[in-house]
Design a protein around this motif. Structure first.
Motif, PDB file in Angstrom:
ATOM      1  N   PHE A 170       0.842  -1.193   0.000  1.00 64.20           N
ATOM      2  CA  PHE A 170       0.000   0.000   0.000  1.00 64.20           C
ATOM      3  C   PHE A 170       0.880   1.247   0.000  1.00 64.20           C
ATOM      4  O   PHE A 170       2.116   1.165   0.100  1.00 64.20           O
ATOM      5  N   ALA A 171       0.251   2.398  -0.155  1.00 64.41           N
ATOM      6  CA  ALA A 171       0.913   3.689   0.004  1.00 64.41           C
ATOM      7  C   ALA A 171       0.440   4.308   1.319  1.00 64.41           C
ATOM      8  O   ALA A 171      -0.621   3.939   1.848  1.00 64.41           O
ATOM      9  N   ILE A 172       1.220   5.252   1.839  1.00 63.56           N
ATOM     10  CA  ILE A 172       0.893   5.903   3.102  1.00 63.56           C
ATOM     11  C   ILE A 172       1.030   7.415   2.940  1.00 63.56           C
ATOM     12  O   ILE A 172       1.992   7.903   2.335  1.00 63.56           O
ATOM     13  N   ALA A 173       0.067   8.145   3.498  1.00 61.74           N
ATOM     14  CA  ALA A 173       0.188   9.591   3.693  1.00 61.74           C
ATOM     15  C   ALA A 173       0.282   9.833   5.190  1.00 61.74           C
ATOM     16  O   ALA A 173      -0.619   9.440   5.934  1.00 61.74           O
ATOM     17  N   THR A 174       1.345  10.461   5.632  1.00 63.70           N
ATOM     18  CA  THR A 174       1.565  10.623   7.064  1.00 63.70           C
ATOM     19  C   THR A 174       1.945  12.043   7.424  1.00 63.70           C
ATOM     20  O   THR A 174       2.663  12.723   6.685  1.00 63.70           O
ATOM     21  N   LEU A 231       3.751  11.719   1.335  1.00 64.34           N
ATOM     22  CA  LEU A 231       3.139  10.596   0.633  1.00 64.34           C
ATOM     23  C   LEU A 231       4.259   9.694   0.136  1.00 64.34           C
ATOM     24  O   LEU A 231       5.190  10.169  -0.525  1.00 64.34           O
ATOM     25  N   LEU A 232       4.185   8.408   0.476  1.00 62.21           N
ATOM     26  CA  LEU A 232       5.238   7.475   0.061  1.00 62.21           C
ATOM     27  C   LEU A 232       4.658   6.104  -0.218  1.00 62.21           C
ATOM     28  O   LEU A 232       3.546   5.772   0.227  1.00 62.21           O
ATOM     29  N   ASP A 233       5.436   5.317  -0.954  1.00 57.68           N
ATOM     30  CA  ASP A 233       5.087   3.922  -1.187  1.00 57.68           C
ATOM     31  C   ASP A 233       6.347   3.087  -1.079  1.00 57.68           C
ATOM     32  O   ASP A 233       7.372   3.562  -0.549  1.00 57.68           O
ATOM     33  N   ALA A 234       6.311   1.855  -1.577  1.00 52.93           N
ATOM     34  CA  ALA A 234       7.454   0.961  -1.413  1.00 52.93           C
ATOM     35  C   ALA A 234       8.704   1.461  -2.128  1.00 52.93           C
ATOM     36  O   ALA A 234       9.822   1.041  -1.793  1.00 52.93           O
TER      37      ALA A 234
END
Length: 267
Positions: free
Chosen positions: A80-84, A100-103
């Motif tokens: 998944f992607a994450i916004a933190t 915003l990041l992903d693998a």
């Protein structure tokens, strides 16, 4: 086009990144089916700093962040992607940011434009504007907490083609943002994922009630006020590109921007 979006409502541990990571590890396991996960504001540090010096000591650079490295590995593990939310150090400045990041790593960063209360003593006002990022075929924007007050920011996201706006938050004014954010969703015809935190830090009590809104302002999922909780729901982000309200009204085509400028305003 279907995707699953999730919000993680929890309490970061002020000044203890390892304890925060331990909490998040189990919560992100529950989000395994999600495509995009949204975390609260300042998730890497906590919020109620006693001074700028304390905030500085708990900040990280995006390029050298233990917290973001942990999240990148979670993105790889769960696909998944994450916004933190992120306490960002950049040169000699601090920013209240969202990443915003992903693998594969960081996709983009937004720095909070509208600072709340004592944040003005700690952080620089954001200098990124209001960018929208591509996550595969989906267009994702980010706003942070007190940005909820300012419709201009939300409208810019719509004009830039956002399908989803992620809203990491540490809300302390009960009910206000949770009532207002669905209106931003419907007036801009996109999805919003508001990830609030819970708990107390010093004299602040955070209000929880994270929510995910649809393009008509409907509440697709809502958390309780005081418990750690994962929300997850299925959306069709392409619905955000249909701006038709009736057979003769279209959100974009009916705008009158020539009337919105210089109406006796000074800025």
């Amino acid at each position: 086009m279907e995707m699953k979006i999730a919000t993680v409502q929890f309490a970061p541990v002020l000044g203890n990144i390892e304890a925060t990571i331990a909490k998040l590890g189990s919560l992100l396991e529950e989000a395994d089916e999600a495509d995009l996960v949204v975390l609260p504001e300042l998730a890497n540090s906590g919020y109620a700093f006693s001074s700028r010096e304390e905030a500085w000591s708990l900040s990280e650079r995006v390029e050298e962040s233990h917290f973001l490295s942990f999240l990148k590995e979670e993105c790889r593990k769960h696909q998944f992607a994450i916004a933190t939310g992120f306490n960002e150090r950049s040169h000699d400045k601090l920013f209240n940011s969202a990443v915003l990041l992903d693998a594969d790593g960081v996709i983009g960063t937004y720095r909070k434009a509208h600072l709340f209360l004592n944040e003005k003593d700690i952080f620089e006002p954001g200098d990124t504007g209001f960018p929208v990022f591509s996550l595969g075929e989906v267009r994702v924007g980010m706003l942070i907490c007190f940005d909820w007050v300012f419709p201009e920011a939300w409208r810019i996201m719509g004009l830039k083609g956002a399908d989803i706006v992620c809203h990491p938050s540490n809300l302390v004014l009960p009910g206000l943002a949770q009532r207002t954010v669905p209106a931003h969703a419907v007036t801009n015809r996109y999805y919003v994922a508001l990830a609030n935190r819970i708990g107390q830090e010093k004299d602040l009590t955070f209000t929880g009630n994270s929510l995910i809104c649809g393009t008509k302002g409907e509440i697709l999922a809502e958390a309780e006020a005081t418990t750690e909780q994962l929300l997850i729901t299925t959306i069709d982000p392409l619905q955000a590109r249909d701006k038709s309200l009736t057979k003769r009204n279209n959100w974009l085509q009916d705008r009158r921007p020539e009337l919105y400028r210089n109406e006796g305003l000074t800025d």
